[in-house]
Design an enzyme around this catalytic site. Sequence first.
Site, PDB file in Angstrom:
ATOM      1  CG  ASN A 199      -1.733   1.207   1.406  1.00 30.22           C
ATOM      2  OD1 ASN A 199      -1.841   2.019   0.491  1.00 30.22           O
ATOM      3  ND2 ASN A 199      -2.348   1.352   2.577  1.00 30.22           N
ATOM      4  CD1 TRP A 200       3.767   1.281  -2.705  1.00 30.60           C
ATOM      5  CD2 TRP A 200       3.740   2.376  -4.659  1.00 30.60           C
ATOM      6  NE1 TRP A 200       4.628   0.637  -3.559  1.00 30.60           N
ATOM      7  CE2 TRP A 200       4.633   1.291  -4.772  1.00 30.60           C
ATOM      8  CE3 TRP A 200       3.559   3.199  -5.761  1.00 30.60           C
ATOM      9  CZ2 TRP A 200       5.348   1.019  -5.938  1.00 30.60           C
ATOM     10  CZ3 TRP A 200       4.260   2.929  -6.933  1.00 30.60           C
ATOM     11  CH2 TRP A 200       5.146   1.847  -7.022  1.00 30.60           C
ATOM     12  CE  LYS A 201      -0.102   3.300   4.738  1.00 29.99           C
ATOM     13  NZ  LYS A 201      -0.040   3.434   6.181  1.00 29.99           N
TER      14      LYS A 201
ATOM     15  CG  HIS B 299      -5.748   2.040   5.391  1.00 32.08           C
ATOM     16  ND1 HIS B 299      -5.265   3.013   6.244  1.00 32.08           N
ATOM     17  CD2 HIS B 299      -4.750   1.144   5.227  1.00 32.08           C
ATOM     18  CE1 HIS B 299      -4.014   2.703   6.569  1.00 32.08           C
ATOM     19  NE2 HIS B 299      -3.680   1.576   5.967  1.00 32.08           N
TER      20      HIS B 299
ATOM     21  CD  GLU C   1      -2.797   5.640   6.800  1.00 28.09           C
ATOM     22  OE1 GLU C   1      -2.833   5.645   5.557  1.00 28.09           O
ATOM     23  OE2 GLU C   1      -1.855   5.140   7.451  1.00 28.09           O
TER      24      GLU C   1
ATOM     25  CD  GLU D 271      -3.297  -2.381   7.483  1.00 30.85           C
ATOM     26  OE1 GLU D 271      -2.203  -2.620   6.979  1.00 30.85           O
ATOM     27  OE2 GLU D 271      -3.942  -1.351   7.237  1.00 30.85           O
TER      28      GLU D 271
ATOM     29  N   GLY E  51       2.907   2.270  10.618  1.00 32.02           N
ATOM     30  CA  GLY E  51       3.891   3.326  10.413  1.00 32.02           C
ATOM     31  C   GLY E  51       4.666   3.704  11.666  1.00 32.02           C
TER      32      GLY E  51
ATOM     33  CB  SER F 192       5.583  -1.851  11.664  1.00 31.59           C
ATOM     34  OG  SER F 192       5.213  -0.504  11.918  1.00 31.59           O
TER      35      SER F 192
ATOM     36  N   GLY G 142       2.840  -1.197   4.208  1.00 33.85           N
ATOM     37  CA  GLY G 142       2.886   0.213   3.850  1.00 33.85           C
ATOM     38  C   GLY G 142       4.298   0.642   3.508  1.00 33.85           C
ATOM     39  N   GLY G 143       4.987   1.246   4.485  1.00 31.08           N
ATOM     40  CA  GLY G 143       6.300   1.849   4.261  1.00 31.08           C
ATOM     41  C   GLY G 143       7.289   0.955   3.525  1.00 31.08           C
TER      42      GLY G 143
HETATM   43  P1  PGA Z   1       3.055   0.261   7.525  1.00 26.69           P
HETATM   44  O1  PGA Z   1       1.557   0.522   6.955  1.00 26.69           O
HETATM   45  O2  PGA Z   1       3.532  -1.028   6.940  1.00 26.69           O
HETATM   46  O3  PGA Z   1       3.838   1.455   7.059  1.00 26.69           O
HETATM   47  O4  PGA Z   1       2.931   0.185   9.003  1.00 26.69           O
HETATM   48  C1  PGA Z   1       0.641  -0.525   6.811  1.00 26.69           C
HETATM   49  C2  PGA Z   1      -0.666  -0.022   6.278  1.00 26.69           C
HETATM   50  O5  PGA Z   1      -1.115   1.057   6.691  1.00 26.69           O
HETATM   51  O6  PGA Z   1      -1.300  -0.667   5.421  1.00 26.69           O
END
Ligand code: PGA
Length: 248
Positions: free
Chosen positions: A9-11, A92, A94, A160, A166, A205, A226-227
């Site tokens: 997930n590149w957001k 998600h 966010e 999650e 993150g 993470s 994500g990251g």
């Molecule tokens: P992260 O994000 O791997 O940077 O913790 C995961 C996500 O929000 O899908």
Amino acid sequence: MKSLYLVGNWKMSGSRALIEAFASSWSLAQDDSLTVAIAPPAGYLERAVDRFPGGLGVAAQDCSAHENGAFTGEMSAQMLAELGCAMVIIGHSERRQYHGESDELIARKLVRARESGLIPILCVGESDAERRAGRAQSVVRAQLQGLSAVSRGPLWIAYEPVWAIGTGLTATPEQAGEMHASIRSELAALWSDDGLSVPILYGGSVKPDNALALFSQPEISGALVGGASLELASFHAIAEAALASRRG
Ligand code: PGA
């Protein structure tokens, strides 16, 4: 051998150059029971579909709850399908946090995704305060209740924990395994045997150094990353860990 699912997930990160880097350098041993996809920002979806090699699918990060019409800024599930996406991330944390998305809205998005032939990846997870208050499982169970209004059908769940996204904090394999078992029993209660085949991914993470331990948990069907998906080498190492988890 269990099937595994890995989604990056590149957001709101990435670039055309990153699409090209994945397009030119991604290669992984062919394995029909590992599904890998990247969810770039909407503006890059078509480019990713055109450029990514076979074996690297494309997912969207969100879709509208509406079919079409006067909803400025939104993308319908049908449009995403037409662009060539195979899946869409829904709910998600966010989106829940910054866009006030409710379980009810998320359930409507899920229906739209299904109607358009996309696999919805439904995200659930508790906050730090909710975990500390001993409410982690009840919060996640409540987030799954929207499913009672939708028919059985294609679905992946991504657990999650919000406190792990993150932050560099990761649920221990045991914590994740415990929550995944709880989600599994909720799905089985809703959909009996069909609930047993829903993949449940972990997110929060996930990095090359913790991926193997997570994938080795029997209840964990993969990861939403994500990251670490923004670097080709680290996302590739996570995919390698997925393959290795089945060998070990
Ligand atoms: P992260 O994000 O791997 O940077 O913790 C995961 C996500 O929000 O899908």
